[in-house]
Design an enzyme around this catalytic site. Structure first.
Site, short mmCIF file in Angstrom:
data_model
loop_
_atom_site.label_atom_id
_atom_site.label_comp_id
_atom_site.label_asym_id
_atom_site.label_seq_id
_atom_site.Cartn_x
_atom_site.Cartn_y
_atom_site.Cartn_z
N HIS A 245 1.18 5.45 6.43
CA HIS A 245 0.96 6.06 5.12
C HIS A 245 1.09 7.58 5.22
O HIS A 245 1.25 8.12 6.31
CB HIS A 245 -0.41 5.65 4.58
CG HIS A 245 -0.58 4.17 4.45
ND1 HIS A 245 -1.16 3.40 5.44
CD2 HIS A 245 -0.24 3.32 3.45
CE1 HIS A 245 -1.16 2.13 5.06
NE2 HIS A 245 -0.59 2.05 3.86
N SER B 88 0.81 -1.21 0.00
CA SER B 88 0.00 0.00 0.00
C SER B 88 0.84 1.27 0.00
O SER B 88 0.37 2.34 -0.41
CB SER B 88 -0.94 0.01 1.21
OG SER B 88 -0.21 -0.12 2.42
N ASP C 172 -3.31 6.21 11.68
CA ASP C 172 -2.39 5.81 10.61
C ASP C 172 -1.13 6.67 10.67
O ASP C 172 -1.15 7.85 10.30
CB ASP C 172 -3.07 5.96 9.25
CG ASP C 172 -2.24 5.36 8.11
OD1 ASP C 172 -1.07 5.02 8.34
OD2 ASP C 172 -2.77 5.25 6.99
#
Length: 446
Positions: A426, A169, A423
């Site tokens: 990312h 990702s 998160d």
């Protein structure tokens, strides 16, 4: 007594006023909206379509110069001045991986209003992040200037070509950053399931077409880069075949001109490693069964990386760019245990040290790419061909590590029925991850 009472009342009033102003500072109010609107306006002006009879030029508008108290000894020059500088003062190749983050008021190439392809979880401004200070930094290499990505020139150079990002990702995060930058010049269209513009769990491949430039941009999800299979239950280890490139990309990559490969975090997962279809070892080994040898994760990582690069050396005729591992910034916990990343500025140089595993993975990636370069030269000598320079490293580890402020944290979408997880892995779009495409652009220029 009266004076003491008056003094107490004044203290209480000032305290309440201070708390109120602190509260207001964390709301996306009028100043925030005005700043965002100004950025969007500058982006539209700077990247408006070039007339058909005009020569293509860079699309970046110069940033307004800071004045008065806003000036400091790290104030930056304009994008035009930076672009005109040579890659290094000595004329030699510059090491982009070494440098510092410096303040810069130049607007990003896109925002959430000018790019509709930002993955919802990385759309930090739309999800309520109240500050834009994480956008006000640029990476300054020690020995040269780093030209900003010129999306119009990038597309011109990549006309009639195909580019693929292969990895997990984080690779998709990187690809979507480039997608947004290029979309300011030409609107891309999704080549499969065009009605779904965001990644979904079933998407192992996402392809975008830029018709005017006949350019294709792709991401293929391959978290280990090599063949793997999950266990039958969540507690079972992964089966990772270190000597076998993942089928999902191994044949498709041959159609592309540039491949950006990356992997890292998935090698932290409990796994049983295979070589030549035989069990090589495991890490950790508590679920692997008796008699299985423990193999260091970094050694497994090296074997896999060597297999992938070896395959690309033998079979792929395009350019391979190996993007190095990044570092998460969880504090006070981890992904599943309430970790946060609420810092608002980059780390100061010398204030932190790169974690052991990230440093080890970065070293392996650089060493294995150098090994592939040597093998390419030897193959060229045998075949009577000049070294084509088909392998390069995109070393972002240190520059990314210095940006704990660049993640969504809790400014992300919440999946129904699932516990909330911050998160800190990312990257917000736009944000620090956009710098990786400046690196790629620099490699195209040189």
């Amino acid at each position: 007594m009266a004076n003491a009472a008056v003094t107490s009342i004044i203290v209480v009033v000032f305290t309440l006023l201070n708390l109120w102003f602190v509260y207001l500072s964390f709301l996306p109010g009028q100043d925030f909206e005005a700043e965002l609107a100004a950025i969007n306006s500058r982006i539209r002006d700077s990247l408006s379509d070039t007339p058909s009879n005009a020569k293509e030029t860079t699309g970046d508008a110069p940033a307004p110069s800071p004045s008065g108290s806003e000036k400091n000894d790290q104030a930056t020059d304009t994008p035009e001045e930076r672009s005109s500088n040579p890659p290094s003062s000595s004329g030699e190749k510059c090491d982009l991986s070494k440098g510092n983050w410096v303040p810069d008021s130049t607007p990003p190439l896109y925002t959430n209003e000018t790019c509709k392809f930002i993955q919802p979880n990385q759309n930090c401004v739309k999800n309520g992040r109240p500050d834009l200070t994480y956008l006000n930094w640029r990476w300054k290499p020690d020995d040269c200037e780093l030209p900003p990505l010129d999306p119009r020139d990038f597309l011109r150079r990549m006309t009639n070509k195909k580019m693929i990002f292969i990895g997990d990702s984080m690779a998709r995060n990187h690809m979507q950053s480039l997608l947004c930058a290029l979309a300011q010049v030409e609107e891309p269209h999704k080549l499969e399931r065009p009605q779904i513009i965001f990644f979904e769990e079933s998407d192992k491949e996402m392809r975008w077409g830029f018709d005017r430039h006949n350019f294709t941009l792709t991401h293929i999800w391959s978290p280990f880069l090599v063949k793997f299979s999950p266990g039958t239950s969540p507690s079972d280890p992964y089966r990772v075949f270190l000597d076998t490139p993942d089928d999902i990309w191994a044949s498709k990559v041959l159609q592309y001109d540039v491949a950006v490969i990356s992997t890292g975090y998935w090698y932290y997962r409990p796994s049983v490693y295979y070589n030549s279809s035989k069990v090589l070892g495991c890490n950790p080994c508590n679920a692997a069964g008796d008699g299985v040898t423990k193999v260091d994760q970094l050694e497994a990582y090296r074997l896999a990386y060597r297999s992938v690069l070896g395959y690309l050396l033998r079979e792929f005729r395009g350019v391979t760019i190996a993007r190095t591992v990044t570092v998460d910034h969880f504090e006070h916990g981890a992904w599943y245990t309430g970790g946060v990343c609420n810092r608002t500025v980059p780390y100061s140089p010398g204030s932190v040290r790169l974690p052991f595993m990230s440093s080890g993975m970065n070293r392996i990636q650089r060493e294995e790419v150098e090994r592939a370069k040597v093998a390419e030269v030897e193959r060229g000598k045998v075949a009577g061909l000049a070294n084509a320079g088909r392998f390069d490293v995109l070393d972002v580890t240190y520059s990314a590590f210095m940006r704990p402020d660049g993640h969504p944290n809790f400014f992300k979408t919440q999946e129904p029925g699932k516990p909330r997880r911050n998160d800190c892995l990312h990257w917000c779009l736009p944000g620090a991850v956009d710098t990786w495409n400046h690196f790629i652009y620099q490699k195209l220029l040189t």
